[in-house]
Design a protein around this motif. Structure first.
Motif, short mmCIF file in Angstrom:
data_model
loop_
_atom_site.label_atom_id
_atom_site.label_comp_id
_atom_site.label_asym_id
_atom_site.label_seq_id
_atom_site.Cartn_x
_atom_site.Cartn_y
_atom_site.Cartn_z
N ASN B 99 -2.50 0.38 -7.44
CA ASN B 99 -1.44 1.33 -7.10
C ASN B 99 -0.48 1.39 -8.29
O ASN B 99 0.17 0.39 -8.61
CB ASN B 99 -0.73 0.87 -5.84
N GLU B 101 2.33 2.50 -8.59
CA GLU B 101 3.74 2.28 -8.23
C GLU B 101 4.11 0.81 -8.15
O GLU B 101 5.27 0.46 -7.93
CB GLU B 101 4.06 2.98 -6.91
N ILE B 132 -4.92 0.74 -4.05
CA ILE B 132 -5.24 1.99 -3.35
C ILE B 132 -6.70 1.91 -2.91
O ILE B 132 -7.58 1.63 -3.74
CB ILE B 132 -5.05 3.22 -4.27
N ASP B 134 -9.37 4.24 -1.71
CA ASP B 134 -9.69 5.67 -1.58
C ASP B 134 -10.89 5.82 -0.66
O ASP B 134 -11.98 5.31 -0.96
CB ASP B 134 -9.98 6.25 -2.97
N GLN B 141 -6.23 8.12 1.32
CA GLN B 141 -6.05 6.98 0.43
C GLN B 141 -5.13 6.00 1.15
O GLN B 141 -4.01 6.38 1.54
CB GLN B 141 -5.44 7.40 -0.90
N VAL B 143 -2.88 2.48 1.25
CA VAL B 143 -2.16 1.56 0.35
C VAL B 143 -1.54 0.44 1.18
O VAL B 143 -1.19 0.63 2.34
CB VAL B 143 -1.05 2.27 -0.45
N ARG B 145 1.72 -2.07 1.64
CA ARG B 145 3.14 -2.09 1.29
C ARG B 145 3.66 -3.51 1.13
O ARG B 145 4.75 -3.72 0.61
CB ARG B 145 3.96 -1.34 2.36
N ASP B 177 -1.41 5.28 5.17
CA ASP B 177 -1.82 6.52 4.52
C ASP B 177 -0.84 6.79 3.38
O ASP B 177 0.37 6.88 3.60
CB ASP B 177 -1.78 7.65 5.56
N ARG B 178 -1.37 6.92 2.16
CA ARG B 178 -0.50 7.11 0.99
C ARG B 178 0.36 8.36 1.14
O ARG B 178 1.44 8.44 0.55
CB ARG B 178 -1.38 7.21 -0.25
N ASN B 179 -0.12 9.33 1.91
CA ASN B 179 0.63 10.58 2.12
C ASN B 179 1.52 10.54 3.35
O ASN B 179 2.14 11.54 3.71
CB ASN B 179 -0.33 11.76 2.24
N LEU B 181 3.58 7.38 4.35
CA LEU B 181 3.94 5.96 4.27
C LEU B 181 4.78 5.51 5.45
O LEU B 181 4.76 4.34 5.82
CB LEU B 181 4.71 5.69 2.97
#
Lengths: 207, 207
Positions: B99, B101, B132, B134, B141, B143, B145, B177-179, B181
């Protein structure tokens, strides 16, 4: 830095001593004002290992449960305040509070590896915490850069007041000087065991 | 989001197959290009648990050791690249990368609870990783935290090529979900075991 989901605090009632807790029943949202005690071991490279007993309180906001029944219900939590104080002959007075740069977040849900036993399935509680260990005798505030994962097993009530818990630390968790985050770790937590207390009187909590 | 110390990569040589590794000896800084394999179990609430075998590579930059002798030496590491691919009948092809970030950071040092045995003390290796996952078949995707804590015990060489390791996951580690969070976790990692491979040929690594 957010270690999980943010839980809404607006309009959520503070809960103190006298709150009724019903086993196997997901409760309405609330802010639990609970006692806590902890025994933490700090390793300071080249100096030694020091075990310190802490006592204090936490304030935990809980989300609405995702279901009305116990088995499928998930509850999300944020640790919104913490204050624990401990005394060590070597390290002096240590005060532990939340790191305001982190959202300390967690969850209560039925684990995928269920607990043995009859009756309803007990839940697992976990919280990822960013803390500040204020050590004025050392002239330093220490912070963790990886969350401290606090877990409580065999959860039959929400909140799991009175339950023992553990910090899931594998061998060592680095602590950094808050004023020198890019330097070498100053100390490590090598063990952390805690007990959630019960609801506290409002007068015990400072706000 | 930085899970530890940043390690300098400028001017640090890439190391590939043929690099000589000397036991009980802290090496000069380098970027280790290593094979890796992993067996991860994913729990998807309401759907099931799926165990997937991954294979791929990592690139790890190592700092200068803090001492020339083995016993006191600490080495700091950053995972600067990862690519692992796995296949699952249910989840489809899964590709795991870093990731961007997160700074995935770690350390090799002598543990405070030393390993039993004669001779020099083996070291402990730990790395806090943001990844990530995928999963195009799911259109998502995923992720983490909280960092995934990867550990290798009984480290006698740096890098610890060929050693087995473990993801220190207590019951479950939430994946988002990366989209989305702030939504509920989509899946959980419930188990992670890996093996560090040896140095790879330069042609295996894409850059």
């Amino acid at each position: 830095m957010r270690y999980g989901r943010k839980v809404e605090t607006d309009g959520v009632p503070n809960l103190y001593a006298g709150t009724k807790v019903t086993p196997w029943t997901p409760p309405e949202p609330g802010i639990d004002n609970l006692g806590i005690s902890s025994v933490d071991t700090f390793a300071v490279p080249g100096v030694g290992e020091f075990t310190v007993q802490f006592d204090g309180y936490v304030r935990v906001v809980r989300s609405a449960p995702t279901a009305g029944e116990w088995a499928p219900a998930e509850v999300y939590t944020n640790l919104i305040e913490m204050k624990m104080v401990g005394e060590s002959p070597e390290l002096g007075t240590i005060t532990v509070t939340l790191n305001p740069e982190c959202l300390s977040a967690g969850q209560i849900r039925t684990p995928f590896d269920p607990y043995a036993g009859e009756g309803p399935a007990a839940k697992a509680c976990r919280m990822a915490v960013g803390a500040i260990f204020d050590m004025p005798k050392l002239g330093m505030q220490l912070v963790n850069r990886e969350p401290i994962i606090l877990t409580i097993d065999d959860v039959r009530t929400i909140p799991p007041a009175g339950a023992p818990g553990k910090g899931q630390i594998y061998r060592m968790l680095p602590l950094h000087d808050r004023n020198n985050l890019e330097g070498e770790p100053v100390a490590y937590i090598t063990s952390l065991r805690f007990n959630m207390g019960g609801y506290l009187e409002k007068s015990v909590i400072k706000n």
